[in-house]
Scaffold this active site. Structure first.
Site: not given
Length: 368
Positions: A39-41, A186
């Site tokens: 995941p894109k934090w 994100d």
């Protein structure tokens, strides 16, 4: 130079601060191949340096953020190895999702305010890469090896220190891309399994959500080059109460376009007495761009603007919303002379399905 770092001299690590984090380049779709997906934090990118009781939290711009997150420093001492350098993201969780605006408020000059916010809106750290452990520099080793070492190092870590989930399955990555946005994330990041850690190089891939919205142009700011060019256009959307709310700006234009826009928009210039973002609205607490407002995020930059009659509509590209505003600067797509400004409301925006952030933070680190 490590500006403001008070403990660097005491540290003896194989990778020393400051270090610019490795970056990612945008791609339109999730790539396939020998890749790891995660995941894109949506937080503050941070590299944490720990040498015993000495801890520094570095930022993307190489300035230390240690003093703003005392609760993270204590969590690092309790959960990270005695001597390590770990790349990750500082986040703030409110309810079941990330809240970037709340995280921004943590950067405050007053020590008393920093202490209060550390209790009221504590931050967490999500780890996703390992640069050093004990006396070993891992930056030249492939990501697959770095990740395995990171998992071993954080095997017993407890909240608020987390290890990001990963997968090698692009189908699951697609599912994460669709689902996790509802928790405020994100997008998805893809990392080559055999890639070394390359500071400030775009050797990873990021896939982010792209959407469009029709917005009302309600004002402009002048370009820094002079008084005959547009710097940015202020965008608005109508809310359920029929009020024009400020949602963000667009400003990436060639200089010729900036000057042409300045001329085109002059007939729409009005006063604040005849504008939906009038001065009286500020005192009532409406969220609008305040004239002569200054932002600590822009180092005292004057954010005053020229009001326009809200009659012109522009279609913009955006990634996602943060509350009632665009999370990042929107991008110009096209003008919409066919669109009634009053029809430009929040109702047109796609609403991500809600997703509980706790389910992501407790996902098995290697999910595929």
């Amino acid at each position: 130079m490590w500006v403001g770092g008070s403990t660097m001299a005491a540290m003896q690590l194989p990778v020393m601060p400051p270090v610019k984090p490795m970056l990612a380049k945008s791609v339109p779709t999730i790539p396939t191949g020998a890749l790891s997906y995660e995941p894109k934090w949506d937080g503050f990118r941070s590299i944490i340096f720990r040498d015993g009781d000495e801890v520094e939290i570095g930022s993307r711009n190489e300035r230390p953020m240690t003093r703003y997150f005392p609760e993270v420093v204590e969590a690092v001492k309790a959960n990270l190895p005695e001597r390590c350098v770990v790349d990750g993201e500082l986040i703030v969780v409110v309810g079941d999702r990330l809240e970037f605006e709340v995280l921004q408020q943590r950067i405050h000059p007053a020590a008393s305010r920093v202490r209060l916010l550390s209790e009221q809106t504590p931050a967490s750290f999500v780890a996703f890469d390992l640069l050093a452990l004990d006396d070993v520099d891992y930056t030249e080793r492939p990501f697959a090896e770095r990740r395995a070492a990171l998992e071993r190092a954080l095997a017993d870590a407890q909240a608020p220190i987390h290890l990001t989930p990963i997968t090698r399955d692009p189908v699951l990555a697609e599912q994460w891309f669709a689902q996790f946005e509802g928790a405020g994330l994100d997008g998805v990041v893809a990392k080559p399994l055999d890639g070394s850690y390359q500071p400030d190089k775009r050797t990873m891939f990021k896939i982010k959500h792209q959407r469009t919205a029709d917005c009302v142009v309600a004002g402009y700011r002048l370009h820094k080059s002079g008084d005959d060019a547009i710097g940015s256009l202020l965008l608005g959307l109508y809310n359920e109460a029929g009020e024009l709310a400020s949602v963000g700006v667009i400003g990436a234009f060639p200089m010729a376009t900036r000057k042409a826009l300045f001329t085109e928009l002059q007939p729409l210039v009005t006063t604040f007495d005849d504008h939906p973002w009038a001065w009286a609205r500020q005192e009532e607490g409406a969220r609008t761009p305040r004239n002569s407002e200054y932002s600590r995020w822009n180092n005292g930059k004057d954010l005053s603007f020229v009001p326009l009659r809200p009659t012109r509509v522009v279609e913009v590209r955006y990634e996602h919303m943060e509350g009632v505003r665009f999370r990042h600067t929107a991008q110009f797509n096209r003008w919409r002379p066919d669109r009634d400004p009053r029809s430009c409301s929040y109702e047109q925006l796609e609403e991500p399905v809600r997703y509980d952030l706790a389910d992501i933070l407790t996902t098995r680190p290697d999910a595929g």
